[in-house]
Design a protein around this motif. Structure first.
Motif, PDB file in Angstrom:
ATOM      1  N   SER A 121     -12.871   4.796  18.233  1.00 55.37           N
ATOM      2  CA  SER A 121     -13.337   4.661  16.854  1.00 55.37           C
ATOM      3  C   SER A 121     -12.630   5.640  15.930  1.00 55.37           C
ATOM      4  O   SER A 121     -12.406   5.343  14.753  1.00 55.37           O
ATOM      5  N   PHE A 122     -12.259   6.825  16.450  1.00 57.08           N
ATOM      6  CA  PHE A 122     -11.521   7.765  15.606  1.00 57.08           C
ATOM      7  C   PHE A 122     -10.184   7.168  15.197  1.00 57.08           C
ATOM      8  O   PHE A 122      -9.784   7.234  14.030  1.00 57.08           O
ATOM      9  N   LEU A 123      -9.486   6.563  16.157  1.00 60.78           N
ATOM     10  CA  LEU A 123      -8.178   6.011  15.838  1.00 60.78           C
ATOM     11  C   LEU A 123      -8.293   4.842  14.864  1.00 60.78           C
ATOM     12  O   LEU A 123      -7.555   4.774  13.875  1.00 60.78           O
ATOM     13  N   SER A 124      -9.218   3.910  15.133  1.00 62.44           N
ATOM     14  CA  SER A 124      -9.320   2.709  14.292  1.00 62.44           C
ATOM     15  C   SER A 124     -10.057   2.953  12.986  1.00 62.44           C
ATOM     16  O   SER A 124      -9.868   2.203  12.024  1.00 62.44           O
ATOM     17  N   GLY A 125     -10.883   4.005  12.913  1.00 60.68           N
ATOM     18  CA  GLY A 125     -11.637   4.273  11.691  1.00 60.68           C
ATOM     19  C   GLY A 125     -11.063   5.395  10.862  1.00 60.68           C
ATOM     20  O   GLY A 125     -10.722   5.224   9.691  1.00 60.68           O
ATOM     21  N   GLU A 126     -10.910   6.561  11.454  1.00 57.54           N
ATOM     22  CA  GLU A 126     -10.470   7.748  10.716  1.00 57.54           C
ATOM     23  C   GLU A 126      -8.949   7.811  10.574  1.00 57.54           C
ATOM     24  O   GLU A 126      -8.435   8.049   9.473  1.00 57.54           O
ATOM     25  N   TYR A 127      -8.230   7.613  11.661  1.00 55.52           N
ATOM     26  CA  TYR A 127      -6.774   7.758  11.595  1.00 55.52           C
ATOM     27  C   TYR A 127      -6.161   6.696  10.685  1.00 55.52           C
ATOM     28  O   TYR A 127      -5.277   7.000   9.873  1.00 55.52           O
ATOM     29  N   THR A 128      -6.614   5.452  10.829  1.00 56.93           N
ATOM     30  CA  THR A 128      -6.040   4.382  10.005  1.00 56.93           C
ATOM     31  C   THR A 128      -6.307   4.599   8.519  1.00 56.93           C
ATOM     32  O   THR A 128      -5.457   4.282   7.681  1.00 56.93           O
ATOM     33  N   LYS A 129      -7.467   5.164   8.176  1.00 54.10           N
ATOM     34  CA  LYS A 129      -7.816   5.345   6.768  1.00 54.10           C
ATOM     35  C   LYS A 129      -7.279   6.650   6.201  1.00 54.10           C
ATOM     36  O   LYS A 129      -6.632   6.658   5.145  1.00 54.10           O
ATOM     37  N   ASN A 130      -7.552   7.757   6.867  1.00 51.72           N
ATOM     38  CA  ASN A 130      -7.277   9.069   6.287  1.00 51.72           C
ATOM     39  C   ASN A 130      -5.876   9.595   6.561  1.00 51.72           C
ATOM     40  O   ASN A 130      -5.479  10.616   5.983  1.00 51.72           O
ATOM     41  N   TYR A 131      -5.153   8.922   7.424  1.00 54.57           N
ATOM     42  CA  TYR A 131      -3.772   9.313   7.667  1.00 54.57           C
ATOM     43  C   TYR A 131      -2.811   8.214   7.205  1.00 54.57           C
ATOM     44  O   TYR A 131      -1.943   8.448   6.369  1.00 54.57           O
ATOM     45  N   ILE A 132      -2.967   6.990   7.753  1.00 49.84           N
ATOM     46  CA  ILE A 132      -2.001   5.921   7.463  1.00 49.84           C
ATOM     47  C   ILE A 132      -2.204   5.327   6.072  1.00 49.84           C
ATOM     48  O   ILE A 132      -1.305   5.352   5.230  1.00 49.84           O
ATOM     49  N   THR A 133      -3.399   4.764   5.824  1.00 48.67           N
ATOM     50  CA  THR A 133      -3.655   4.143   4.524  1.00 48.67           C
ATOM     51  C   THR A 133      -3.510   5.154   3.392  1.00 48.67           C
ATOM     52  O   THR A 133      -2.968   4.845   2.332  1.00 48.67           O
ATOM     53  N   CYS A 134      -3.981   6.356   3.615  1.00 50.31           N
ATOM     54  CA  CYS A 134      -3.937   7.389   2.585  1.00 50.31           C
ATOM     55  C   CYS A 134      -2.509   7.764   2.215  1.00 50.31           C
ATOM     56  O   CYS A 134      -2.175   7.887   1.033  1.00 50.31           O
ATOM     57  N   ALA A 135      -1.647   7.926   3.207  1.00 44.17           N
ATOM     58  CA  ALA A 135      -0.295   8.422   2.942  1.00 44.17           C
ATOM     59  C   ALA A 135       0.761   7.321   2.841  1.00 44.17           C
ATOM     60  O   ALA A 135       1.775   7.500   2.165  1.00 44.17           O
ATOM     61  N   LEU A 136       0.536   6.183   3.514  1.00 42.31           N
ATOM     62  CA  LEU A 136       1.542   5.126   3.543  1.00 42.31           C
ATOM     63  C   LEU A 136       1.091   3.830   2.886  1.00 42.31           C
ATOM     64  O   LEU A 136       1.922   3.058   2.419  1.00 42.31           O
ATOM     65  N   GLY A 137      -0.225   3.548   2.885  1.00 46.16           N
ATOM     66  CA  GLY A 137      -0.746   2.292   2.356  1.00 46.16           C
ATOM     67  C   GLY A 137      -1.268   1.390   3.456  1.00 46.16           C
ATOM     68  O   GLY A 137      -0.858   1.487   4.618  1.00 46.16           O
ATOM     69  N   ILE A 138      -2.172   0.483   3.099  1.00 47.52           N
ATOM     70  CA  ILE A 138      -2.866  -0.359   4.074  1.00 47.52           C
ATOM     71  C   ILE A 138      -1.915  -1.299   4.818  1.00 47.52           C
ATOM     72  O   ILE A 138      -2.165  -1.670   5.978  1.00 47.52           O
ATOM     73  N   HIS A 139      -0.787  -1.673   4.202  1.00 51.01           N
ATOM     74  CA  HIS A 139       0.144  -2.598   4.840  1.00 51.01           C
ATOM     75  C   HIS A 139       0.852  -1.981   6.043  1.00 51.01           C
ATOM     76  O   HIS A 139       1.487  -2.693   6.828  1.00 51.01           O
ATOM     77  N   ASN A 140       0.744  -0.675   6.217  1.00 53.71           N
ATOM     78  CA  ASN A 140       1.359   0.000   7.369  1.00 53.71           C
ATOM     79  C   ASN A 140       0.396   0.219   8.535  1.00 53.71           C
ATOM     80  O   ASN A 140       0.819   0.684   9.593  1.00 53.71           O
ATOM     81  N   VAL A 141      -0.884  -0.067   8.318  1.00 54.38           N
ATOM     82  CA  VAL A 141      -1.878   0.140   9.377  1.00 54.38           C
ATOM     83  C   VAL A 141      -1.517  -0.661  10.624  1.00 54.38           C
ATOM     84  O   VAL A 141      -1.537  -0.150  11.748  1.00 54.38           O
ATOM     85  N   GLY A 142      -1.171  -1.917  10.420  1.00 54.13           N
ATOM     86  CA  GLY A 142      -0.861  -2.785  11.554  1.00 54.13           C
ATOM     87  C   GLY A 142       0.306  -2.298  12.383  1.00 54.13           C
ATOM     88  O   GLY A 142       0.262  -2.310  13.617  1.00 54.13           O
ATOM     89  N   PHE A 143       1.374  -1.851  11.721  1.00 55.55           N
ATOM     90  CA  PHE A 143       2.562  -1.387  12.452  1.00 55.55           C
ATOM     91  C   PHE A 143       2.247  -0.165  13.310  1.00 55.55           C
ATOM     92  O   PHE A 143       2.735  -0.039  14.434  1.00 55.55           O
TER      93      PHE A 143
END
Length: 451
Positions: free
Chosen positions: A272-294
């Motif tokens: 849950s940390f990876l799919s909830g916190e990491y995707t939002k507070n690291y990837i989406t925050c710094a790169l954007g939601i379109h990079n979450v999947g990659f």
């Protein structure tokens, strides 16, 4: 030629691959896609809260009455409803479909684990090999195929959302609110949570619904009903509901199971940390939601390969060495995430963390499932119900606290449970070693008396 038992393992694996291509992709996006009022992560918390409830009685009842095959089919249908709920996201659609999915979650995984354990025991008996080795091999094959669902589900989302022409560049001043470096009240608002156009979201959800329905068809048509006779016998000699309800909790008298609770909850915490916190507070925050999947593709690809490798490697190294590898890997990642300030210029780093996390998760999934199958082989349904109950509690607590505590605090909680998990594994191994030593001593005594 593929044997019957291996064929069934492959059918179950492909069915789960198809189903979780949809659900896994949706779960990775919830914290970013439905960020308003924390609706996405709250829906995930409801899912795992419902799994906790269903773990108490549903797996035992459904598996004993329907058998493993039809329990899997019925539970898969519950998962597909969540994709429909995301078509029109709102409290009135997401929460009920989350609850329905959760009620089917525990029976689905318990039936899968029971099915693989039965198949492994039958194949071991047929080949004259140790049940533990065949069961570990089958769980390794399953997770090799299943974990690749993260690749396909997230590839779908990245390719579809990548068609968005309204992607904006993230201002430099917003980057300071990313990661775990700061913990301010407005750090969530600082993130880039730009929602993709609705037509792209509907396209993605249509694909997810299609692969979910395909999973149901694959299992219903091609999977053998190997425990049909046991289910028919149970229906003819029903046990009282109270006994069925308490089967899960009676197993808690076994101190080995109690020692495994932190480990089982850790499985929920780390995923849950990876799919909830990491995707939002690291990837989406710094790169954007379109990079979450990659980024999540890296997790899924490494997880898939390592699941297969560790399933085969376990017979040579033993599970202790693999658990140690996973613990050290996660420990290093947690410390690094506490210190790292994510920035778009460090693009490769965003993908390294999910890859390392995937390698560790491959150990937690294959070896923990295999450990439950070996330790509690005479109480399979109750054991795997406990597994889903405590793992779901970890998921539910983690997602439920997602909007209430800072990322740094969450990382410290994950770290604390990791240390407790290691202590629990050591405790169980000591008990098993003593039991094995006592058994060998008794055998030698009996042999001496006979001679």
């Amino acid at each position: 030629m593929i044997g019957k038992n291996l064929k069934n393992v492959l059918v179950v694996s492909i069915g789960f691959l198809s189903l979780f291509t949809a659900y896994g992709g949706l779960q990775s996006l919830q914290s970013s896609l439905n960020a308003e009022e924390g609706m996405g992560v709250i829906s995930l918390s409801v899912i795992y809260a419902a799994i906790i409830v269903s773990s108490m009685f549903l797996p035992h009842i459904l598996i004993k009455n329907l058998g493993c095959k039809w329990t899997i089919v019925a539970s898969m249908a519950c998962y597909v409803t969540y994709s429909f709920g995301n078509l029109y996201p709102g409290w009135a659609t997401l929460i009920p479909t989350s609850a329905i999915l959760g009620l089917g979650g525990s029976p689905l995984w318990s039936a899968k684990c029971t099915y693989l354990t039965i198949s492994g025991n039958r194949q071991a008996e047929k080949e004259g090999k140790k049940s533990e080795d065949i069961i570990n091999l089958y769980f390794g094959i399953f997770f090799f195929i299943f974990q690749s669902s993260a690749v396909w589900g997230n590839l779908m989302s990245s390719l579809i959302f990548g068609q968005n022409t309204e992607i904006v560049e993230i201002p430099e001043e917003q980057l300071k609110y990313c990661g775990a470096a700061l913990c301010e009240e407005d750090f969530i608002q600082g993130a880039n949570t730009t929602r993709p156009p609705q037509n792209l979201i509907n396209t993605l959800l249509g694909c997810y619904i299609g692969v979910g329905v395909l999973a149901i068809i694959i299992v219903a048509v091609f999977l053998d009903n190997i425990d049909r006779d046991m289910a028919r016998e149970f229906r003819g000699n029903r046990t009282p509901f109270c006994g069925t309800f308490l089967a899960t909790f009676k197993l808690l008298r076994d101190k080995r199971l109690v020692m495994l609770i932190p480990l089982t909850m850790y499985s929920g915490f780390e995923q849950s940390f990876l799919s909830g916190e990491y995707t939002k507070n690291y990837i989406t925050c710094a790169l954007g939601i379109h990079n979450v999947g990659f980024a999540m593709i890296c997790f899924g690809a490494v997880n898939s390969v390592c699941s297969f490798a560790f399933g085969r490697l376990a017979r040579y190294t033993g599970r202790i060495a693999l658990f140690a590898l996973a613990a050290v890997t996660n420990l290093g990642c947690i410390i690094a995430l506490l210190l790292w300030s994510p920035h778009p210029d460090q693009l490769p780093v965003f993908y390294v963390f999910p890859a390392l996390w995937g390698m560790a998760d491959a150990v937690w999934q294959t070896q923990t499932n295999g450990l439950y199958a070996v330790l509690f082989k005479d109480h399979k349904e109750a054991a795997f119900s406990n597994f889903r109950l405590w793992e779901a509690l970890g998921f539910s607590l983690s997602f439920g606290l997602c909007n209430s505590i800072c990322v740094k605090t969450k990382l410290y909680l994950v770290l604390g449970d990791l240390l407790l998990s290691v202590a629990g594994i050591v405790g169980v191994e000591i008990i098993e070693a003593k039991k094995k030593s006592n058994t060998e001593t008794q055998c030698q005594t009996v042999t001496g008396e006979v001679l």
